[in-house]
Design a protein around this motif. Structure first.
Motif, short mmCIF file in Angstrom:
data_model
loop_
_atom_site.label_atom_id
_atom_site.label_comp_id
_atom_site.label_asym_id
_atom_site.label_seq_id
_atom_site.Cartn_x
_atom_site.Cartn_y
_atom_site.Cartn_z
N ALA A 1 -7.48 -0.78 -3.42
CA ALA A 1 -7.61 -2.24 -3.57
C ALA A 1 -7.44 -2.67 -5.02
CB ALA A 1 -8.97 -2.69 -3.03
N GLY B 1 0.79 -1.22 0.00
CA GLY B 1 0.00 0.00 0.00
C GLY B 1 0.82 1.27 0.00
N ALA C 1 -6.22 -1.21 0.27
CA ALA C 1 -7.44 -0.57 0.76
C ALA C 1 -7.18 0.28 2.00
CB ALA C 1 -8.50 -1.62 1.06
N GLY D 1 -5.63 3.43 0.38
CA GLY D 1 -6.95 4.01 0.27
C GLY D 1 -7.31 4.92 1.43
N ARG E 1 -14.16 7.98 1.49
CA ARG E 1 -13.34 6.88 1.99
C ARG E 1 -13.57 5.58 1.21
NH1 ARG E 1 -14.12 9.46 7.55
NH2 ARG E 1 -16.31 9.03 7.16
N ALA F 1 -10.71 3.62 -0.78
CA ALA F 1 -10.33 2.25 -0.42
C ALA F 1 -10.46 1.32 -1.62
CB ALA F 1 -11.21 1.75 0.73
N LEU F 2 -11.52 1.48 -2.41
CA LEU F 2 -11.69 0.65 -3.60
C LEU F 2 -10.58 0.93 -4.62
CD1 LEU F 2 -15.55 0.85 -4.13
CD2 LEU F 2 -14.23 -1.13 -3.37
N VAL G 1 -4.20 -6.61 -1.29
CA VAL G 1 -5.47 -5.90 -1.39
C VAL G 1 -5.81 -5.21 -0.06
CG1 VAL G 1 -7.96 -6.20 -1.65
CG2 VAL G 1 -6.39 -7.30 -3.25
#
Length: 218
Positions: free
Chosen positions: A147, A73, A183, A187, A139, A143-144, A179
């Motif tokens: 991901a 991330g 996220a 994200g 948010r 996050a999507l 993932v």
């Protein structure tokens, strides 16, 4: 009891995010400059992370290497931040790719391959923003985006280049860890960075800064 809102308060409560004004494809000079500055800053962060932190993570997860993908991330944050700040098509991809170029220039263990990663990661966020027509930037969307960026990076590149010898189970776990990191770290973390910048006044020329001003005035 009946409550009354000012016109500004009504606008602030009617929507959670504010899209970019004007034609989406018409970037302003300040859009390009700010996205580039953010990208350079993140590129330097990448270099520091590559040099100091990533080796420690690799050592700590040596017993179960798929868990190391929880760090993915970090590399996806520029795409999320660029997309949420500029709010125009191409902003996420541009910010991520410039950050990857800075990382390449400063030196890293992956070489020019970071440019391919930059494209895949930026594209993941772009696809999510396109799905909501660059009108939602909360948010959930952040996050999507993080991901999907992780999915494209891992399925489109890392499975075949970094971990081709992993068993199917380990590859699935590798993907799940990535993932989750995309996220949460990219994200929600990227969303938090944008909100903090907006509250500081650094994004007054952008929709996130406008959202903060309208919230304070409502």
């Amino acid at each position: 009891m009946t409550t009354h809102q000012t016109p500004v308060g009504a606008v602030a409560s009617a929507r959670t995010t504010i899209p970019a004004s004007g034609r989406l494809l018409a970037w302003r000079g300040v859009d390009l400059l700010t996205a580039a500055m953010l990208a350079v800053a993140f590129g330097v962060v990448f270099w520091g992370f590559d040099t100091v932190v990533y080796p420690l993570i690799s050592t700590a997860t040596a017993g179960f290497p798929p868990a190391g993908e929880l760090s993915l991330g970090v590399w996806l944050v520029p795409a999320v931040v660029g997309g949420l700040v500029v709010r125009r098509p191409g902003a996420a991809l541009f910010t991520e790719l410039v950050a990857a170029n800075v990382e390449l220039f400063l030196g890293n263990k992956w070489g020019i391959a970071v440019l391919l990663s930059g494209v895949l990661q930026g594209l993941g966020v772009e696809l999510v923003l396109a799905a909501v027509r660059w009108r939602r930037f909360g948010r959930v969307v952040a996050a999507l985006g993080g991901a999907l960026a992780a999915v494209l990076e891992i399925v489109g590149y890392e499975w075949w280049s970094y971990v081709p010898d992993y068993s199917p189970t380990w590859k699935v776990l590798y993907l799940l860890f990535g993932v989750v990191s995309g996220a949460l770290v990219a994200g929600l973390g990227g969303w938090a960075v944008v909100r903090a910048l907006a509250r500081s006044g650094a994004l007054n020329a952008f929709p996130p800064g406008q959202e903060v001003r309208e919230h304070h005035l409502s």
